[in-house]
Design an enzyme around this catalytic site. Structure first.
Site: not given
Lengths: 341, 214
Positions: A64-65, A62, A228, A113
């Site tokens: 956002g990191h 995902g 998250h 991950k």
């Protein structure tokens, strides 16, 4: 192109919540001629592929990191990264396509991950690659978060900071020309030797949700938070940097023996904390490690694996050896990490 | 009317009805997921089943395997997260087990569903009591099989499965999550219905509504 004339209803530099990923990939493509972006499949890959006969490295997850994972594509690290929606795993067709793009005839290592969605989607991607292409795929699942105590009664430890160190070290091993089995062995060694723990001072805000993921009072912090905004071990009163450092370092040292070997230490910002505070934290972490008789051979301070705009940081300690240190020092040229070139 | 077989058209209606139900219940599913997950189960299922139905209507399937393999691949490639691979694998296995037939009788559908459950277990590694969709699928299929053993009527079996599915769904409330993101909550996951269990119960509700009265 659609132009939003309206002001977004949250204080973020975006056009529309639903176009954040596509718009950011457009920015990556515009900013970095050394990278290529497959917008349809949401894959960031090297403009110049590595030499034929070398193992390729694929990661993803995902978004956002950032800079993880797209910011680690380039010489000495990843060959490609698949981008999912914010905090949502990419899909197997992306992994299949990226595997085909990066394979140089020596096989592809998937770096995943440990989150249920990521593991299953990469698993199907590898099955599709085997069925359709004959490319050999090896997989390493990163699970280094010591905050998860009951790992046998949960989905297991989450993959966090060690992922960054692993992508750098294993990228160097692949660049040296080691074969897939040897590259995967280095990846497993790094995963087994790294431990991380994080703290959040604030929540993050996912654009599509428009409001903070969780509520954290002004005078409290979440120890053991995930990337998250998953809950950590406990919510405790806010404390000074020295005390926060102690609460992060102690569980890491309790989980593994780091004495008698060189270590690589990362003090990572979660996205909303200024670098000056990260250095304040690093000073405290270094003192604690020194007091525990741990030799820090290399260190890294900055924002490398983030959780959007979350304030806070994480500490990662990796028990290294001569080989891992040498691979760490090898040249790397990515947008997120660059030295020796 | 007796329902000894289910045709590809009826199976298409089943998937369409499932799309309608997850769309109607999107807020409920998201609410359940906000409590113990990441608040995207409603939107993921709505998006995924929306894509499935759109594709089926654009090019209707001629056989059961074509229908379910298409649905499975669409879910796998459009949803992401955990629900895409799990529901996707469920439908893919139904398709490969049913084969290129144009209808299924009760034992045929039972065997296909059973294979679907096998796929979910292989993919998600869930066991009974982990607080997942398994806790609905497994009892629902046991009830379906038991009904098929005594009657060839598919409506009867679907009703039995739906009844067991609702019981299974409600029983997840008391369970402690051991799989997926909810597992990190530990004790805090108790007291909430599992969102995947809730959407799986809707799948059996859709089957009942597709087959009509016993």
């Amino acid at each position: 192109m659609k132009v939003n004339q309206e002001v977004p209803d949250m204080k973020k530099l975006i056009n529309f919540p639903e176009t954040v990923l596509a718009d950011s990939l457009a920015g990556v493509a515009a900013a970095h001629p050394g990278l290529r972006v497959d917008h349809a499949n949401r894959i960031i890959y090297r403009a110049t592929p590595k030499a034929a006969g070398k193992v390729a490295l694929l990661s993803g997850g995902g978004t956002g990191h950032e800079p993880l994972h797209g910011g680690f594509v380039g010489e000495g690290m990843l060959d490609a990264a698949c981008a999912g929606a914010i905090f949502t795993s990419p899909t197997p067709d992306q992994m299949l396509e990226a595997t085909k793009v990066v394979d140089r005839g020596a096989g592809v290592l998937h770096i995943v991950k440990n989150y249920t969605g990521d593991v299953m989607n990469f698993e199907i991607g590898a099955e599709l690659a085997a069925a359709e292409t004959g490319i050999t795929v090896a997989v390493v699942v990163v699970n280094d978060d010591v905050a998860v105590e009951d790992s046998s009664f949960t989905a297991g430890r989450r993959g966090v900071g060690t992922t960054v160190l692993l992508e750098k070290i294993v990228g160097a091993a692949a660049e040296e020309g080691r074969d897939l089995e040897a590259v995967a062995a280095v990846a497993r060694q790094v995963n087994e030797s790294g431990r991380s723990m994080g703290v959040a001072l604030t929540s993050c805000t996912v654009p599509s949700a428009g409001k903070p993921t969780f509520e954290l009072p002004e005078d409290e912090m979440e120890i053991g938070v995930g990337i998250h905004g998953e809950p950590g071990r406990r919510r405790v009163p806010l404390a000074g940097a020295a005390e926060v450092a102690r609460q992060l370092v102690e569980p890491i040292l309790a989980d593994m023996d780091f004495t008698g070997a060189p270590t690589i230490v990362m003090l990572n910002g979660l996205g909303g904390t200024p670098l000056i505070e990260l250095y304040v934290m690093y000073a405290e972490v270094a003192k604690l490690l020194d007091a525990a008789g741990i030799t820090v051979a290399r260190s890294l301070v900055g924002n490398y694996i983030t959780a959007l705009d979350m304030a806070g940081c994480s500490v990662t300690v990796l028990r290294a050896d001569e080989d891992l240190i040498r691979l760490w020092d090898a040249p790397v040229s990515t947008t997120g990490m660059r030295w020796g070139i | 009317m007796s329902n000894d077989t289910i045709t590809v058209d009826q199976l298409t209606d089943w998937l369409t009805r499932f799309r309608d139900l997850v769309t109607e219940q999107v807020s409920y599913l998201t609410e359940l997921d906000s409590a113990i997950g990441d608040a995207d189960h409603g939107s993921n299922m709505t998006r995924g089943m929306g894509a499935v139905v759109e594709k089926i209507h654009a090019s209707p399937a001629g056989t059961v395997d074509e229908l379910f393999k298409g649905a499975g691949m669409t879910l796998v490639t459009s949803v992401g997260g955990a629900s895409g691979p799990l529901y996707g694998t469920f439908f893919l296995r139904i398709g490969t087990t049913a084969g290129p037939r144009t209808s299924l009788d009760a034992p045929g559908l039972a065997a296909a569903l059973r294979a679907g459950l096998g796929g979910v277990v292989a993919r998600g590694k869930a066991e009974a009591g982990d607080k997942t969709m398994f806790d609905v699928l497994s009892p629902a299929l046991a009830a379906f099989d038991a009904a098929v053993d005594v009657s060839s009527d598919l409506s009867t079996a679907a009703h039995a499965a739906y009844f067991a599915a609702q019981t299974g769904r409600d029983a997840t409330r008391a369970l402690l999550a051991r799989k997926g993101r909810a597992s990190y909550l530990g004790e805090r996951s108790i007291g909430h219905i599992d969102p995947g269990a809730a959407s799986t119960a809707l799948l059996f509700q859709a089957l009942v509504e597709t087959l009509g009265e016993e």
